[in-house]
Motif scaffolding. Structure first.
Motif, PDB file in Angstrom:
ATOM      1  N   LYS A 112       0.836  -1.197   0.000  1.00  0.00           N
ATOM      2  CA  LYS A 112       0.000   0.000   0.000  1.00  0.00           C
ATOM      3  C   LYS A 112       0.879   1.258   0.000  1.00  0.00           C
ATOM      4  N   THR A 113       1.977   1.233   0.756  1.00  0.00           N
ATOM      5  CA  THR A 113       2.911   2.361   0.785  1.00  0.00           C
ATOM      6  C   THR A 113       3.516   2.584  -0.593  1.00  0.00           C
ATOM      7  N   ASP A 114       3.945   1.504  -1.240  1.00  0.00           N
ATOM      8  CA  ASP A 114       4.490   1.610  -2.599  1.00  0.00           C
ATOM      9  C   ASP A 114       3.441   2.163  -3.556  1.00  0.00           C
ATOM     10  N   MET A 115       2.216   1.704  -3.409  1.00  0.00           N
ATOM     11  CA  MET A 115       1.131   2.136  -4.269  1.00  0.00           C
ATOM     12  C   MET A 115       0.854   3.638  -4.106  1.00  0.00           C
ATOM     13  N   ILE A 116       0.848   4.118  -2.878  1.00  0.00           N
ATOM     14  CA  ILE A 116       0.622   5.545  -2.616  1.00  0.00           C
ATOM     15  C   ILE A 116       1.731   6.370  -3.259  1.00  0.00           C
ATOM     16  N   HIS A 117       2.964   5.922  -3.099  1.00  0.00           N
ATOM     17  CA  HIS A 117       4.091   6.639  -3.714  1.00  0.00           C
ATOM     18  C   HIS A 117       3.939   6.681  -5.238  1.00  0.00           C
ATOM     19  N   LEU A 118       3.581   5.562  -5.836  1.00  0.00           N
ATOM     20  CA  LEU A 118       3.410   5.515  -7.290  1.00  0.00           C
ATOM     21  C   LEU A 118       2.300   6.459  -7.749  1.00  0.00           C
ATOM     22  N   GLN A 119       1.229   6.549  -6.978  1.00  0.00           N
ATOM     23  CA  GLN A 119       0.152   7.484  -7.308  1.00  0.00           C
ATOM     24  C   GLN A 119       0.637   8.930  -7.204  1.00  0.00           C
ATOM     25  N   GLN A 120       1.455   9.205  -6.197  1.00  0.00           N
ATOM     26  CA  GLN A 120       1.957  10.566  -5.997  1.00  0.00           C
ATOM     27  C   GLN A 120       2.857  11.019  -7.144  1.00  0.00           C
ATOM     28  N   VAL A 121       3.556  10.092  -7.774  1.00  0.00           N
ATOM     29  CA  VAL A 121       4.432  10.450  -8.898  1.00  0.00           C
ATOM     30  C   VAL A 121       3.732  10.233 -10.235  1.00  0.00           C
ATOM     31  N   ALA A 122       2.394  10.151 -10.201  1.00  0.00           N
ATOM     32  CA  ALA A 122       1.537  10.077 -11.391  1.00  0.00           C
ATOM     33  C   ALA A 122       1.773   8.838 -12.256  1.00  0.00           C
ATOM     34  N   THR A 123       2.030   7.702 -11.607  1.00  0.00           N
ATOM     35  CA  THR A 123       2.134   6.439 -12.339  1.00  0.00           C
ATOM     36  C   THR A 123       0.730   6.046 -12.781  1.00  0.00           C
ATOM     37  N   PRO A 124       0.561   5.666 -14.045  1.00  0.00           N
ATOM     38  CA  PRO A 124      -0.787   5.286 -14.511  1.00  0.00           C
ATOM     39  C   PRO A 124      -1.347   4.105 -13.712  1.00  0.00           C
ATOM     40  N   ASP A 125      -2.664   4.143 -13.497  1.00  0.00           N
ATOM     41  CA  ASP A 125      -3.319   3.074 -12.736  1.00  0.00           C
ATOM     42  C   ASP A 125      -3.040   1.695 -13.327  1.00  0.00           C
ATOM     43  N   TYR A 126      -3.005   1.590 -14.664  1.00  0.00           N
ATOM     44  CA  TYR A 126      -2.784   0.277 -15.261  1.00  0.00           C
ATOM     45  C   TYR A 126      -1.417  -0.287 -14.894  1.00  0.00           C
ATOM     46  N   ASP A 127      -0.394   0.584 -14.745  1.00  0.00           N
ATOM     47  CA  ASP A 127       0.919   0.096 -14.321  1.00  0.00           C
ATOM     48  C   ASP A 127       0.894  -0.319 -12.847  1.00  0.00           C
ATOM     49  N   ILE A 128       0.214   0.467 -12.014  1.00  0.00           N
ATOM     50  CA  ILE A 128       0.119   0.138 -10.584  1.00  0.00           C
ATOM     51  C   ILE A 128      -0.592  -1.204 -10.405  1.00  0.00           C
ATOM     52  N   VAL A 129      -1.696  -1.380 -11.107  1.00  0.00           N
ATOM     53  CA  VAL A 129      -2.471  -2.617 -10.998  1.00  0.00           C
ATOM     54  C   VAL A 129      -1.647  -3.816 -11.467  1.00  0.00           C
ATOM     55  N   ALA A 130      -0.948  -3.674 -12.579  1.00  0.00           N
ATOM     56  CA  ALA A 130      -0.094  -4.769 -13.069  1.00  0.00           C
ATOM     57  C   ALA A 130       1.028  -5.056 -12.072  1.00  0.00           C
ATOM     58  N   GLY A 131       1.580  -3.997 -11.465  1.00  0.00           N
ATOM     59  CA  GLY A 131       2.623  -4.184 -10.447  1.00  0.00           C
ATOM     60  C   GLY A 131       2.104  -4.942  -9.236  1.00  0.00           C
ATOM     61  N   LEU A 132       0.861  -4.649  -8.837  1.00  0.00           N
ATOM     62  CA  LEU A 132       0.251  -5.366  -7.711  1.00  0.00           C
ATOM     63  C   LEU A 132       0.045  -6.842  -8.048  1.00  0.00           C
ATOM     64  N   CYS A 133      -0.430  -7.116  -9.257  1.00  0.00           N
ATOM     65  CA  CYS A 133      -0.626  -8.515  -9.673  1.00  0.00           C
ATOM     66  C   CYS A 133       0.705  -9.264  -9.660  1.00  0.00           C
ATOM     67  N   ARG A 134       1.733  -8.636 -10.210  1.00  0.00           N
ATOM     68  CA  ARG A 134       3.056  -9.277 -10.215  1.00  0.00           C
ATOM     69  C   ARG A 134       3.569  -9.489  -8.796  1.00  0.00           C
ATOM     70  N   ALA A 135       3.314  -8.518  -7.913  1.00  0.00           N
ATOM     71  CA  ALA A 135       3.757  -8.644  -6.519  1.00  0.00           C
ATOM     72  C   ALA A 135       3.112  -9.861  -5.864  1.00  0.00           C
ATOM     73  N   VAL A 136       1.826 -10.066  -6.103  1.00  0.00           N
ATOM     74  CA  VAL A 136       1.129 -11.221  -5.524  1.00  0.00           C
ATOM     75  C   VAL A 136       1.700 -12.520  -6.098  1.00  0.00           C
ATOM     76  N   ALA A 137       1.938 -12.564  -7.396  1.00  0.00           N
ATOM     77  CA  ALA A 137       2.496 -13.777  -8.026  1.00  0.00           C
ATOM     78  C   ALA A 137       3.921 -14.044  -7.525  1.00  0.00           C
ATOM     79  N   ARG A 138       4.742 -13.000  -7.396  1.00  0.00           N
ATOM     80  CA  ARG A 138       6.114 -13.174  -6.872  1.00  0.00           C
ATOM     81  C   ARG A 138       6.076 -13.667  -5.427  1.00  0.00           C
ATOM     82  N   ASN A 139       5.161 -13.082  -4.631  1.00  0.00           N
ATOM     83  CA  ASN A 139       5.019 -13.490  -3.239  1.00  0.00           C
ATOM     84  C   ASN A 139       4.637 -14.964  -3.160  1.00  0.00           C
ATOM     85  N   PHE A 140       3.708 -15.392  -3.997  1.00  0.00           N
ATOM     86  CA  PHE A 140       3.285 -16.793  -4.021  1.00  0.00           C
ATOM     87  C   PHE A 140       4.481 -17.702  -4.345  1.00  0.00           C
TER      88      PHE A 140
END
Length: 191
Positions: free
Chosen positions: A78-106
């Motif tokens: 969530k902290t990483d996500m907030i930072h990415l939003q603050q630097v105007a990262t597109p939502d589609y990149d944030i969402v893909a990053g979250l999906c990859r994070a879950v897959a890497r964690n698994f």
């Protein structure tokens, strides 16, 4: 088998007995109490971004270069996500990053030290998320044909339990009847 639902994640390994051709579970691992690798984590992040879960998964497919997001802890993610939003990262990149994070964690927690034998079946409710399908293909280095999404991916566990009950007579004796189940459902506060 990668199984991911709203509250838990599982890695199930299967072996086939050469003589009998019988398939048996050879290993089973389940997540701990942390929600970082589950569908509820993805639901929370989708809600935070003002997206439906369906839109979340489709949006992830638009990303060409997903940012790295912490996947071991939902608070850090969530902290990483907030930072990415603050630097105007597109939502589609944030969402893909979250999906990859879950897959890497698994892969790093449940799959630690284990081989992912191809093909891999992805089941559970999270298998409906197109972004998670892509993330697992990328993280597990699978071709599209090597990640199997069963037709009834969301109910595979229930189907397995029903098959077990049909095959093992000791389970059949414990089944009461559908009328009692219907009464229980009707009288419960869940309806």
């Amino acid at each position: 088998i990668v199984e991911m639902g709203g509250e838990d994640s599982k890695l199930i390994s299967l072996d086939c007995d050469e003589r009998s051709q019988e398939i048996k579970i050879s290993d089973f691992t389940m997540n701990s109490i942390c929600a970082a690798g589950t569908g509820s984590f993805l639901d929370q992040q989708a809600h935070r971004l003002g997206l439906t879960v369906e839109a979340f998964g489709k949006l992830a497919l638009q990303s060409k270069n997903p940012p790295r997001i912490a996947g071991r802890c939902s608070v850090f993610a969530k902290t990483d996500m907030i930072h990415l939003q603050q630097v105007a990262t597109p939502d589609y990149d944030i969402v893909a990053g979250l999906c990859r994070a879950v897959a890497r964690n698994f892969k790093s927690t449940l799959g630690k030290g284990k081989s992912f034998i191809k093909p891999v079946s992805f089941q559970g409710g999270v298998a409906a998320n197109l972004g998670m399908r892509k993330a697992f293909r990328d993280v597990l280095e699978l071709a599209e044909s090597e990640l199997i999404i069963p037709q009834r991916f969301a109910s595979m566990g229930a189907l397995g339990a029903a098959l077990l009950m049909m095959e093992d007579a000791s389970y059949q004796n414990n089944f009461q009847d559908l009328e009692r189940l219907a009464h229980h459902i009707a009288s419960s506060s869940l309806t």
